[in-house]
Structures are given as structure tokens and as C-alpha cells.
Design a protein around this motif. Structure first.
Motif, PDB file in Angstrom:
ATOM      1  N   LEU A   1      42.797   3.047 -83.801  1.00 29.10           N
ATOM      2  CA  LEU A   1      43.655   2.527 -82.740  1.00 29.10           C
ATOM      3  C   LEU A   1      44.228   1.173 -83.141  1.00 29.10           C
ATOM      4  CD1 LEU A   1      44.644   3.027 -79.787  1.00 29.10           C
ATOM      5  CD2 LEU A   1      42.722   1.612 -79.043  1.00 29.10           C
ATOM      6  N   GLU A   2      45.520   1.001 -82.968  1.00 29.68           N
ATOM      7  CA  GLU A   2      46.161  -0.302 -83.182  1.00 29.68           C
ATOM      8  C   GLU A   2      46.238  -1.031 -81.857  1.00 29.68           C
ATOM      9  OE1 GLU A   2      50.456  -2.229 -84.566  1.00 29.68           O
ATOM     10  OE2 GLU A   2      49.969  -0.150 -85.124  1.00 29.68           O
ATOM     11  N   VAL A   3      45.834  -2.308 -81.847  1.00 31.72           N
ATOM     12  CA  VAL A   3      45.735  -3.062 -80.602  1.00 31.72           C
ATOM     13  C   VAL A   3      46.616  -4.297 -80.649  1.00 31.72           C
ATOM     14  CG1 VAL A   3      44.200  -4.264 -79.023  1.00 31.72           C
ATOM     15  CG2 VAL A   3      43.365  -2.250 -80.262  1.00 31.72           C
ATOM     16  N   TRP A   4      47.476  -4.420 -79.639  1.00 28.85           N
ATOM     17  CA  TRP A   4      48.243  -5.642 -79.436  1.00 28.85           C
ATOM     18  C   TRP A   4      47.642  -6.381 -78.240  1.00 28.85           C
ATOM     19  CZ3 TRP A   4      54.155  -4.028 -79.523  1.00 28.85           C
ATOM     20  CH2 TRP A   4      54.461  -3.521 -80.801  1.00 28.85           C
ATOM     21  N   LEU A   5      47.384  -7.661 -78.407  1.00 24.66           N
ATOM     22  CA  LEU A   5      46.902  -8.497 -77.315  1.00 24.66           C
ATOM     23  C   LEU A   5      48.050  -9.349 -76.806  1.00 24.66           C
ATOM     24  CD1 LEU A   5      44.680  -9.772 -75.523  1.00 24.66           C
ATOM     25  CD2 LEU A   5      44.258 -11.399 -77.386  1.00 24.66           C
ATOM     26  N   LEU A   6      48.355  -9.209 -75.518  1.00 21.04           N
ATOM     27  CA  LEU A   6      49.382 -10.027 -74.878  1.00 21.04           C
ATOM     28  C   LEU A   6      48.684 -11.139 -74.110  1.00 21.04           C
ATOM     29  CD1 LEU A   6      50.873  -7.419 -75.612  1.00 21.04           C
ATOM     30  CD2 LEU A   6      51.983  -7.477 -73.365  1.00 21.04           C
ATOM     31  N   THR A   7      49.034 -12.378 -74.418  1.00 28.14           N
ATOM     32  CA  THR A   7      48.369 -13.494 -73.756  1.00 28.14           C
ATOM     33  C   THR A   7      49.359 -14.592 -73.407  1.00 28.14           C
ATOM     34  OG1 THR A   7      46.634 -15.173 -73.945  1.00 28.14           O
ATOM     35  CG2 THR A   7      47.743 -14.533 -75.980  1.00 28.14           C
ATOM     36  N   GLY A   8      49.108 -15.211 -72.280  1.00 23.70           N
ATOM     37  CA  GLY A   8      49.975 -16.292 -71.839  1.00 23.70           C
ATOM     38  C   GLY A   8      49.498 -17.666 -72.250  1.00 23.70           C
ATOM     39  N   ASP A   9      48.246 -17.756 -72.705  1.00 21.73           N
ATOM     40  CA  ASP A   9      47.701 -19.067 -73.040  1.00 21.73           C
ATOM     41  C   ASP A   9      46.460 -18.881 -73.909  1.00 21.73           C
ATOM     42  OD1 ASP A   9      46.816 -21.652 -73.229  1.00 21.73           O
ATOM     43  OD2 ASP A   9      46.406 -21.917 -71.087  1.00 21.73           O
ATOM     44  N   ARG A  10      46.616 -19.046 -75.205  1.00 24.08           N
ATOM     45  CA  ARG A  10      45.482 -18.856 -76.104  1.00 24.08           C
ATOM     46  C   ARG A  10      44.371 -19.859 -75.831  1.00 24.08           C
ATOM     47  NH1 ARG A  10      47.709 -17.107 -82.119  1.00 24.08           N
ATOM     48  NH2 ARG A  10      49.619 -16.082 -81.442  1.00 24.08           N
ATOM     49  N   SER A  11      44.723 -21.030 -75.326  1.00 28.25           N
ATOM     50  CA  SER A  11      43.700 -22.052 -75.100  1.00 28.25           C
ATOM     51  C   SER A  11      42.727 -21.645 -73.998  1.00 28.25           C
ATOM     52  CB  SER A  11      44.351 -23.398 -74.752  1.00 28.25           C
ATOM     53  OG  SER A  11      45.000 -23.341 -73.482  1.00 28.25           O
TER      54      SER A  11
ATOM     55  N   ARG B   1      48.739   3.323 -80.512  1.00 27.26           N
ATOM     56  CA  ARG B   1      48.845   1.871 -80.328  1.00 27.26           C
ATOM     57  C   ARG B   1      48.799   1.554 -78.837  1.00 27.26           C
ATOM     58  NH1 ARG B   1      54.325   0.110 -82.334  1.00 27.26           N
ATOM     59  NH2 ARG B   1      53.347   0.130 -84.410  1.00 27.26           N
ATOM     60  N   ILE B   2      47.995   0.546 -78.485  1.00 27.57           N
ATOM     61  CA  ILE B   2      47.972   0.099 -77.089  1.00 27.57           C
ATOM     62  C   ILE B   2      48.233  -1.395 -77.013  1.00 27.57           C
ATOM     63  CG2 ILE B   2      46.362   1.901 -76.361  1.00 27.57           C
ATOM     64  CD1 ILE B   2      44.190  -0.280 -76.169  1.00 27.57           C
ATOM     65  N   ALA B   3      48.761  -1.801 -75.886  1.00 24.51           N
ATOM     66  CA  ALA B   3      48.914  -3.222 -75.567  1.00 24.51           C
ATOM     67  C   ALA B   3      47.939  -3.555 -74.449  1.00 24.51           C
ATOM     68  CB  ALA B   3      50.341  -3.524 -75.133  1.00 24.51           C
ATOM     69  N   ILE B   4      47.197  -4.637 -74.616  1.00 21.79           N
ATOM     70  CA  ILE B   4      46.240  -5.098 -73.612  1.00 21.79           C
ATOM     71  C   ILE B   4      46.738  -6.423 -73.058  1.00 21.79           C
ATOM     72  CG2 ILE B   4      43.863  -5.814 -73.190  1.00 21.79           C
ATOM     73  CD1 ILE B   4      43.010  -4.030 -75.486  1.00 21.79           C
ATOM     74  N   VAL B   5      46.919  -6.469 -71.739  1.00 23.55           N
ATOM     75  CA  VAL B   5      47.397  -7.683 -71.082  1.00 23.55           C
ATOM     76  C   VAL B   5      46.191  -8.568 -70.786  1.00 23.55           C
ATOM     77  CG1 VAL B   5      48.742  -8.624 -69.174  1.00 23.55           C
ATOM     78  CG2 VAL B   5      49.277  -6.341 -70.073  1.00 23.55           C
ATOM     79  N   GLU B   6      46.040  -9.611 -71.570  1.00 21.69           N
ATOM     80  CA  GLU B   6      44.861 -10.480 -71.544  1.00 21.69           C
ATOM     81  C   GLU B   6      43.605  -9.635 -71.814  1.00 21.69           C
ATOM     82  OE1 GLU B   6      45.380 -13.530 -71.733  1.00 21.69           O
ATOM     83  OE2 GLU B   6      47.264 -13.925 -70.707  1.00 21.69           O
ATOM     84  N   HIS B   7      42.453 -10.285 -71.925  1.00 26.38           N
ATOM     85  CA  HIS B   7      41.260  -9.512 -72.275  1.00 26.38           C
ATOM     86  C   HIS B   7      40.011 -10.240 -71.820  1.00 26.38           C
ATOM     87  CE1 HIS B   7      39.600  -6.026 -74.122  1.00 26.38           C
ATOM     88  NE2 HIS B   7      38.882  -6.682 -75.001  1.00 26.38           N
ATOM     89  N   MET B   8      38.957  -9.460 -71.642  1.00 27.29           N
ATOM     90  CA  MET B   8      37.649 -10.030 -71.360  1.00 27.29           C
ATOM     91  C   MET B   8      37.079 -10.587 -72.664  1.00 27.29           C
ATOM     92  SD  MET B   8      37.273  -9.220 -68.086  1.00 27.29           S
ATOM     93  CE  MET B   8      35.680  -8.762 -67.418  1.00 27.29           C
ATOM     94  N   GLN B   9      36.269 -11.645 -72.553  1.00 25.83           N
ATOM     95  CA  GLN B   9      35.828 -12.337 -73.753  1.00 25.83           C
ATOM     96  C   GLN B   9      34.422 -11.967 -74.221  1.00 25.83           C
ATOM     97  OE1 GLN B   9      37.133 -16.390 -74.497  1.00 25.83           O
ATOM     98  NE2 GLN B   9      37.459 -16.619 -72.304  1.00 25.83           N
ATOM     99  N   ASN B  10      33.621 -11.378 -73.359  1.00 25.91           N
ATOM    100  CA  ASN B  10      32.226 -11.168 -73.720  1.00 25.91           C
ATOM    101  C   ASN B  10      32.076 -10.181 -74.861  1.00 25.91           C
ATOM    102  OD1 ASN B  10      31.196 -11.386 -70.245  1.00 25.91           O
ATOM    103  ND2 ASN B  10      31.549 -13.006 -71.727  1.00 25.91           N
ATOM    104  N   HIS B  11      30.900 -10.216 -75.479  1.00 21.89           N
ATOM    105  CA  HIS B  11      30.609  -9.430 -76.668  1.00 21.89           C
ATOM    106  C   HIS B  11      30.985  -7.950 -76.547  1.00 21.89           C
ATOM    107  CE1 HIS B  11      28.321  -7.925 -80.130  1.00 21.89           C
ATOM    108  NE2 HIS B  11      27.740  -7.073 -79.303  1.00 21.89           N
ATOM    109  N   PRO B  12      30.648  -7.236 -75.464  1.00 21.08           N
ATOM    110  CA  PRO B  12      30.961  -5.802 -75.416  1.00 21.08           C
ATOM    111  C   PRO B  12      32.441  -5.497 -75.553  1.00 21.08           C
ATOM    112  CG  PRO B  12      29.453  -6.403 -73.649  1.00 21.08           C
ATOM    113  CD  PRO B  12      29.939  -7.676 -74.244  1.00 21.08           C
ATOM    114  N   PHE B  13      33.295  -6.358 -75.027  1.00 16.65           N
ATOM    115  CA  PHE B  13      34.725  -6.096 -75.074  1.00 16.65           C
ATOM    116  C   PHE B  13      35.291  -6.364 -76.466  1.00 16.65           C
ATOM    117  CE2 PHE B  13      33.647  -6.809 -70.678  1.00 16.65           C
ATOM    118  CZ  PHE B  13      34.290  -5.756 -70.055  1.00 16.65           C
ATOM    119  N   VAL B  14      34.786  -7.370 -77.133  1.00 14.24           N
ATOM    120  CA  VAL B  14      35.198  -7.621 -78.511  1.00 14.24           C
ATOM    121  C   VAL B  14      34.673  -6.504 -79.411  1.00 14.24           C
ATOM    122  CG1 VAL B  14      35.038  -9.213 -80.457  1.00 14.24           C
ATOM    123  CG2 VAL B  14      35.310 -10.108 -78.134  1.00 14.24           C
ATOM    124  N   LEU B  15      33.430  -6.094 -79.186  1.00 10.63           N
ATOM    125  CA  LEU B  15      32.865  -4.987 -79.947  1.00 10.63           C
ATOM    126  C   LEU B  15      33.680  -3.716 -79.723  1.00 10.63           C
ATOM    127  CD1 LEU B  15      30.625  -3.768 -81.705  1.00 10.63           C
ATOM    128  CD2 LEU B  15      29.281  -3.434 -79.622  1.00 10.63           C
TER     129      LEU B  15
END
Length: 459
Positions: free
Chosen positions: A39-49, A15-29
Motif C-alpha cells: 500500500l502506498e500512503v500519502w499523509l495530508l497534514t496542516g501542521d507538522r509541528s 494508494r490511500i490518502a490519510i487526513v492527519e493521523h494518530m501518533q501512537n505506536h499501533p498506528f505507526v506500526l
């Protein structure tokens, strides 16, 4: 991506935690590929908007690409640590990281506090704060003369020391935000007055208002994509960095790999490795931008993360290794089997920019673009989105991507597809202008220049 990926079975049960993330297609893929391998993924975000831009979160690609979303102040180290640890302070994750320039330092600090694999936070900070990188490199020939200024009274001294032209930029920003060439005192004063007013980053972190000035170095710019494991830097290869050019330096396309004579390639790799050694970067991916000048290679900047703008796709299709997945292997303490790196074929991506500001009504020509052999059309705007709010890489509305037996053929096909796209906007009369459409796309050398504004949509 078309290249079959090597086995990433060691993700299973981690399991990993990712602090914010890139939005482009390769990163989502990459998220989907990692999760398919367990792999289990946790996304940590301060503002979904920030990701949704007014749209519904549940319909956003990231929502379906992660196992859990945790809303937390991602500028607060203690808050981040609290959501990834149990009551006894033990980590609930096997790794913690970030590919966001604005959060790589916090992620490195959090990983260090939790005794999880990660880069030295000081090395990450030195890379991210561009004047510190200059200081760390010192008087090596591949550094660039610079001066950090905090008041208008220092500009005359900067002009005397650095001369014109020079580059003005914020000391710590991303996506080419605020970077521009200045050719005289009037332009320097104007750039300083604008940049010194920037007291918050694009993600809200405080900024000092200082401005970094650098001697302008003429030459062809490339990037070197690397993965450093236990202090040894593995090189995936060299990527072209096509720019619109003066006055703003905005990326418009890339090809991979860039062929270089053996001696020149080894000199370039030596400069990159020496740069990472100088700042103490011993763990993780890096995207180092370097310019070839008449007097040798000059380091523009080092970014302690994987590259964006589909460059990871270029690398994956040509080498069979995913920099994104390999970086996450390092995050959980696994050593990716990177070497030997073998290049097969070539790939290209063109970044697409609309010609006019306004509200997007529709995108015409998508079917024609998708009909170009071997091309993927990857758009990340929707009807109702505001286009060209700033002139930096955030204005990009999508990509045309192609992989094939030859990088130049791939680039020609990606350009052909991009030329089919027409971004029809409802213009705001007060903001109308030629914008990016008047800028030319530079190639890797005089013989390979792109044809005009390749990859720019019309409206």
C-alpha cells in the motif's frame, strides 16, 4: 504485536490518502505493515509541528512510515480535494480516510465527492457532535437525558430537568478534553464558564461555546470495537475502559476481551448495532463507549474510527485481525474477512501518566520495566518535553502493553512494568500539584479493581 496477521496482499498497487493521523505506536506500526503489503500512503497534514513538538520532522516515526507528506490546510475541503486529484478532477488515490476525530468528517466528505468508498458524512457528523447523537437516539432506553446550553441563564433549567450529578462536556471534542462531573450548581456554573470559553478545538476548528450536559449514569464502562461493512456491523469484542474517575474521566488502562454472559453480551451488541443504524453509519470502524447500569446499557458516545490507546493492539493479538488494516481495506473498496471472530488469550495496556508537571529530564526504570515477561514499553515523550499541560488523555506519556493466555495476567504484568517507571521532571513551581497521581484506577467490577494508581509514573 505478536499475533501473525492474515494476508493483506490486496493492498498491493493501491494508494490511500490519510487526513492527519494518530501518533501512537499501533498506528505507526499499521502504516509499516500496510506498506509492507504494497500500500502506498500519502499523509495530508496542516501542521507538522503538531506532531513534532519542536523536534525535527525527519526524525519523527511518521516520517519514515509514509511514502509522501503533503502540507495542506486539512480543515479546508476544497484544498484537500485539490491535492488528491489531477487537472481533470480525477482522484489520484484509491481511498481517502482519517482516524482523527477532528478530520473524520472532512475525510468522509472528500471521499463522497470523489466517489471513493467511505461512510455517510452525515452519519459521521452525527456521531462526532455528541448532542446530535443524543437527538438521533431519541427516547430509546439506552440513551441518556441531556440538554445543550448556550447561556448561563439555562443552567437552572438544566439542573431541574437533569438533576445532580451530571456530566458537562464540549459537544465536539476528543481525548476526554473538558469532560467532568458536576454535583451542584456552583460546580455546574464553574464548568459552564470554563467550557463556554472554548471557541477553538484542540486542532483549531471553530467551536460555538455551547456546553452539553448529561444526566450522570452510574456503572461500569466498556467499549465495543466494530467494523461495519455494507450496513452489517461485525463485532471484534468488548474492551474494559478503566478510568481515574471523578471529577475528570481520563482513561488509565484497558483489557481485552471482557467476558460477558451470553444474554448480556447480545444485549450490548444489539444496543451498539441499533445506535449505528440510528445514525446511518454503514461503512467503517467504530469505537462505541457504553456504560452498564442497573437499568441496562447506556450509550456514552460513538466514535467513527478505530480505537486509540493501543486498543487496536489488544484486538489484533487476541483475534488475529488488525482493525487499522481492515479499515484501510474498506477504504480501498475491499471487504475484510472479519468473521468468524475467534478470541485466543487476552491482552492489557496501562496508560502512563507522570505525577508532576514540568520538563522531562529522564525516564528511569525502563530496563526493569522491559524485563517484565511479555511486556512492551512504548513511550512517546523525550527529554525536554513538557508534561501534564492539561488533565486529559493528552497527558499520557506512554504505555506498558502485554498479551498472553489470560487478560488478567496480562494486566498484572503490564501494571508491574508500569510501576517500574519513574518520570523525573524539572518542576515549574507555579504548576506543581498532585495531578493524576492521587487518582485511583478502576477495574471492570468490584472484584477486579486495579491497585491504586496503576500505570502512573513517579517523579
Amino acid at each position: 504485536m505478536t499475533t501473525p496477521l492474515a494476508d493483506y496482499a490486496t493492498f498491493a498497487g493501491k494508494r490511500i490518502a490519510i487526513v492527519e493521523h494518530m501518533q501512537n505506536h499501533p498506528f505507526v506500526l499499521g502504516l509499516h505493515q500496510a506498506r509492507e503489503n504494497g500500500l502506498e500512503v500519502w499523509l495530508l497534514t496542516g501542521d507538522r509541528s503538531w506532531y513534532t513538538h519542536g523536534h525535527d520532522w525527519d526524525s519523527h516515526p511518521l516520517a519514515a512510515a509514509v511514502d509522501r507528506v503533503i502540507d495542506v490546510d486539512t480543515t479546508d475541503l476544497e484544498a484537500v480535494l485539490a491535492v488528491v486529484t489531477d487537472d481533470a478532477g480525477r482522484p489520484l488515490v484509491d481511498g481517502l480516510t482519517s482516524f482523527s476525530d477532528y478530520h473524520t468528517l472532512l475525510a468522509a466528505r472528500a471521499a463522497r465527492r470523489l466517489a471513493l468508498p467511505g461512510p455517510d458524512p452525515e452519519a459521521v457528523e452525527t456521531a462526532n457532535v455528541k448532542d446530535r447523537l443524543r437527538v438521533a437516539l431519541g427516547d430509546v432506553p439506552y440513551n441518556i437525558p441531556h440538554m445543550l446550553v448556550s447561556s448561563a441563564g439555562e443552567l437552572a433549567e438544566a439542573a431541574r430537568r437533569l438533576g445532580f450529578p451530571m456530566i458537562a462536556k464540549p459537544p465536539a471534542e476528543a481525548i476526554s478534553y473538558g469532560v467532568r462531573r458536576v454535583d451542584d450548581m456552583a460546580q455546574l456554573t464553574e464548568a459552564f464558564e470554563e467550557l463556554t470559553r472554548v471557541r477553538r478545538s484542540l486542532r483549531g476548528q471553530p467551536r460555538t461555546g455551547e456546553v452539553l450536559l448529561e444526566t450522570y449514569v452510574e456503572g461500569v464502562e466498556v467499549s465495543v470495537e466494530t467494523m461495519t461493512v455494507d450496513g452489517h456491523t461485525h463485532v471484534f469484542g468488548v474492551t474494559s475502559k478503566d478510568l481515574f474517575g471523578d471529577p475528570a474521566y481520563i482513561e488509565c488502562g484497558h483489557t481485552f476481551p471482557v467476558p460477558l454472559p451470553d444474554e448480556e453480551r447480545e444485549a450490548l451488541y444489539g444496543v451498539v448495532r441499533a445506535t449505528l443504524d440510528a445514525i446511518g453509519y454503514r461503512h467503517g470502524p467504530c469505537h462505541t463507549e457504553v456504560r452498564r447500569t442497573e437499568t441496562g446499557w447506556r450509550v456514552i458516545e460513538a466514535n467513527p474510527r478505530t480505537p486509540s490507546s493501543c486498543m487496536t493492539m489488544l484486538v489484533t493479538d487476541v483475534t488475529g485481525r488488525s482493525p487499522i488494516l481492515d479499515a484501510w481495506l474498506l477504504t480501498i473498496g475491499e471487504v475484510p474477512p472479519i468473521e468468524p471472530v475467534v478470541h485466543r488469550g487476552g491482552a492489557a495496556v496501562r496508560m502512563i501518566y507522570p505525577a508532576r508537571r514540568g520538563t522531562l529530564k529522564r525516564v528511569a526504570g525502563v530496563e526493569a520495566a522491559e524485563a517484565v515477561p511479555g511486556v512492551q514499553v512504548l513511550l512517546h515523550v523525550e527529554k525536554g518535553d513538557k508534561l501534564l499541560q492539561r488533565m486529559d488523555n493528552s497527558s499520557c506519556v506512554g504505555f506498558t502493553y502485554c498479551a498472553g493466555p489470560d487478560r488478567l495476567e496480562a494486566r498484572a504484568l503490564a501494571d508491574k512494568a508500569a510501576a517500574c517507571l519513574d518520570f523525573v521532571v524539572e518542576e515549574d513551581e507555579s504548576e506543581n500539584g498532585a495531578c493524576a497521581a492521587e487518582a485511583g484506577a478502576g477495574g471492570e467490577d468490584g472484584a477486579e479493581n486495579g491497585s491504586g494508581a496503576a500505570g502512573i509514573g513517579r517523579s
